[in-house]
Enzyme design. Sequence first.
Site, short mmCIF file in Angstrom:
data_model
loop_
_atom_site.label_atom_id
_atom_site.label_comp_id
_atom_site.label_asym_id
_atom_site.label_seq_id
_atom_site.Cartn_x
_atom_site.Cartn_y
_atom_site.Cartn_z
N ARG A 190 0.81 -1.22 0.00
CA ARG A 190 0.00 0.00 0.00
C ARG A 190 0.83 1.27 0.00
O ARG A 190 0.60 2.17 -0.82
CB ARG A 190 -0.92 0.05 1.24
N THR A 191 1.78 1.37 0.92
CA THR A 191 2.47 2.65 1.08
C THR A 191 3.32 2.94 -0.16
O THR A 191 3.29 4.05 -0.70
CB THR A 191 3.34 2.63 2.36
N LYS A 242 26.59 -2.40 -0.23
CA LYS A 242 28.06 -2.28 -0.17
C LYS A 242 28.49 -1.58 1.11
O LYS A 242 29.66 -1.25 1.28
CB LYS A 242 28.57 -1.48 -1.37
N ARG A 301 10.99 3.97 3.91
CA ARG A 301 10.56 2.97 4.91
C ARG A 301 11.80 2.18 5.31
O ARG A 301 12.60 1.78 4.45
CB ARG A 301 9.52 2.03 4.34
N HIS A 338 4.17 5.74 11.73
CA HIS A 338 3.77 5.61 10.31
C HIS A 338 2.78 6.76 10.03
O HIS A 338 1.57 6.55 9.91
CB HIS A 338 3.11 4.24 10.11
N1 CP Z 1 -0.57 -0.12 5.69
C1 CP Z 1 0.68 -0.35 5.24
O1 CP Z 1 1.65 0.31 5.64
O2 CP Z 1 0.76 -1.33 4.29
P1 CP Z 1 2.08 -1.74 3.51
O3 CP Z 1 3.01 -2.37 4.51
O4 CP Z 1 1.65 -2.70 2.45
O5 CP Z 1 2.70 -0.49 2.96
#
Ligand code: CP
Length: 309
Positions: free
Chosen positions: A54-55, A83, A104, A132
Amino acid sequence: MERKRRLIEPGDLSTGEIFHLLRLANDILADPAKYGERCKGRLLASLFYEPSTRTKFSFDAAMLRLGGQVIGFSDPNTSSAAKGETLADNARVVSCYADVIVVRHPKEGAARHIADYADCPVINAGDGGHQHPTQTLTDLMTIQKHMGRLENLTVGVCGDLKFGRTIHSLVSCLSRFPGMRFVFISPEELQMPAFVKDLLHRNDIPYEETNQLEQAIGSLDILYMTRVQRERFVSEEEYLRLKDYFILTEEKMALAKPDMIVMHPLPRVNEIQRDVDSDPRAVYFDQVKNGMYVRMALILFLLGLDKEA
Ligand code: CP
């Protein structure tokens, strides 16, 4: 040198800015064509050191739908991180090419570290079990749409509250709105961490803790389910023992208010049975859709492109 705007945790946005982003996201949703060229010539770097559907896809789609372009990786082994390049050097290098960085990382604090070295805005797309914030913007848009307000709500968060970065950000952010009350539903081993509870104490916001979903569900306006995250456990045995602690079923939904909504950041594993998906109170797939529009709004805001020329 002026510090670039960043979104590492919800506290990086004022309440006025949050409402501005939600208004903008709804405007984009209503008329996406109006924004189709707004990021022409701009580049988003998407650095995913940890898996995502999703993100990552929603940020990529957001930038492409704004007329911009996207570079990046979803496997750090294809970058010079393999590396031994440091996060700080990586941040400096990528910000030579990109106008905004989305990162992320499995380590808490990694996004802030990157923001300290990058010469462009940095967005935290999830740092370990910490925060998040763009999931929270997605959640706020969904709550506003389905509940009609961001105040006077009883919010139950259920599952892995210890490592659940989505609910750390959500509860911290919701705590700024009036009349919020929280019910933390988890096994004892996965209770909400002190840094979130301390914030609630400081602001006199009521919360209770329980491990009984059936007893709590009837009092809730929102039930926010979360996954028990295998990747955060040191012990596989402990994960297996706790993974199915809560499973939301239609029988449990029958105990809930008729206008309660069920949210989940997804991915889900077993914690919501498939037959709940067709319950009109289950809004987690609409939540996914809102994520792209609110991230479009955020990109425009951080690039200073949110106001009409
Ligand atoms: N909700 C969420 O962060 O989903 P993903 O881990 O798929 O990005």
